[in-house]
Design an enzyme around this catalytic site. Sequence first.
Site, short mmCIF file in Angstrom:
data_model
loop_
_atom_site.label_atom_id
_atom_site.label_comp_id
_atom_site.label_asym_id
_atom_site.label_seq_id
_atom_site.Cartn_x
_atom_site.Cartn_y
_atom_site.Cartn_z
N HIS A 190 36.79 -5.03 52.05
CA HIS A 190 36.08 -4.15 51.11
C HIS A 190 36.77 -4.20 49.74
O HIS A 190 36.12 -4.44 48.71
CB HIS A 190 36.08 -2.72 51.64
CG HIS A 190 35.53 -1.70 50.69
ND1 HIS A 190 34.25 -1.18 50.82
CD2 HIS A 190 36.06 -1.11 49.59
CE1 HIS A 190 34.03 -0.32 49.84
NE2 HIS A 190 35.13 -0.25 49.08
N GLU A 191 38.08 -3.98 49.73
CA GLU A 191 38.79 -3.98 48.46
C GLU A 191 38.82 -5.36 47.81
O GLU A 191 38.71 -5.48 46.59
CB GLU A 191 40.22 -3.47 48.66
CG GLU A 191 40.31 -2.00 49.09
CD GLU A 191 39.77 -1.03 48.05
OE1 GLU A 191 39.63 -1.43 46.87
OE2 GLU A 191 39.47 0.11 48.41
N HIS A 194 35.70 -6.00 45.86
CA HIS A 194 35.68 -5.46 44.49
C HIS A 194 36.27 -6.44 43.49
O HIS A 194 35.90 -6.43 42.31
CB HIS A 194 36.46 -4.15 44.43
CG HIS A 194 35.75 -2.98 45.03
ND1 HIS A 194 34.41 -2.73 44.84
CD2 HIS A 194 36.21 -1.96 45.83
CE1 HIS A 194 34.07 -1.62 45.47
NE2 HIS A 194 35.14 -1.14 46.09
N HIS A 200 30.13 -0.64 44.83
CA HIS A 200 29.75 -0.01 46.10
C HIS A 200 28.26 -0.19 46.36
O HIS A 200 27.44 -0.13 45.44
CB HIS A 200 30.08 1.48 46.07
CG HIS A 200 31.52 1.76 46.30
ND1 HIS A 200 32.17 2.83 45.76
CD2 HIS A 200 32.47 1.10 47.04
CE1 HIS A 200 33.44 2.84 46.13
NE2 HIS A 200 33.65 1.79 46.90
N CYS A 201 27.94 -0.39 47.61
CA CYS A 201 26.55 -0.62 48.03
C CYS A 201 25.89 0.69 48.42
O CYS A 201 26.50 1.51 49.13
CB CYS A 201 26.54 -1.58 49.22
SG CYS A 201 24.89 -1.95 49.86
N CYS A 206 26.81 -0.99 55.03
CA CYS A 206 27.42 -2.24 54.56
C CYS A 206 28.92 -2.02 54.39
O CYS A 206 29.38 -0.90 54.14
CB CYS A 206 26.77 -2.62 53.22
SG CYS A 206 27.53 -3.98 52.31
N CYS A 225 25.74 -6.46 53.69
CA CYS A 225 24.28 -6.47 53.66
C CYS A 225 23.81 -7.72 52.90
O CYS A 225 24.62 -8.42 52.28
CB CYS A 225 23.77 -5.20 53.00
SG CYS A 225 23.94 -5.19 51.20
N CYS A 228 24.85 -7.79 49.05
CA CYS A 228 26.27 -8.05 48.77
C CYS A 228 26.68 -9.44 49.24
O CYS A 228 27.52 -10.09 48.60
CB CYS A 228 27.13 -6.98 49.43
SG CYS A 228 26.85 -5.32 48.76
#
Length: 274
Positions: A190-191, A194, A200-201, A206, A225, A228
Amino acid sequence: MKRAFTDGGEYQAKIAPRSIDWLASHEEEGQSYREWLDSDPNLPGQGRRKLYILPLGDFDGTAPDLGKLQRYAEAYFYPMKVGLLPKEPDSAVKARSRVNRMSGKKQWNSRDILGWLPRQLPADGYAMLAVTMTDLFPDENWNFVFGQASIKNRVGIFSFARYHPSWSGGMVDENTEKLVLRRAAKILTHEMGHMFGIRHCIYHECNMNGANHLEEADSTPMHLCPVCLRKLQRASRGDPAARYARLAVFYGVNGLDEEKEWVEDREGEIRSAK
């Protein structure tokens, strides 16, 4: 490849947030693929295509396996390579510290670490995430923060400290290691997502959803998703089917059976659509 970026019913729409959830307290408009392109993201370039993980401080028996996280990141961001840097001792970390008044445990100031990290990024590095077992806080008004990132400088820091059930006196059993690995793998990717300028979705459930608390983070999937995923594919220049194949191997080896089945289904659909 187009099949990888369409929703044939495999993706769950983002559920309405509860009062304690991220979207209840953060107004986010989302980021379409076109909006991401128009933001002129700082993409990997010639000689600067490697991702790095930098461990900071002491790692005890509650920490996730860093070698596994490196292998997971290489599958997730395929075909980019991921390097695991030597651990930096506590004394090398340039950050203010305090003892949290609620937990009684040491914390580092995450903003200080973000200011120090760009100088640690190797010359061939596109982005780098520092990981630690020391709890974090962004300023004196906050109790804690899981992590922070600087998209401009392509660096981030996050802590595994609160991911193990023992942090809050929870039960430890035969599933704990898998739980900690899943949590750590999700926040790592996740990070790192970025770093590619992916916000953010808000469209689907997601891995790029924001999360206010650990329960909310646990409820999000490990996959991206289609919106993304399309951003990541453009940035990494990878083959989505080959990426899913590598993720399936990792999930299978580490007993993440539900995730393995999901990515194998996606891989099969993409290949059959060619």
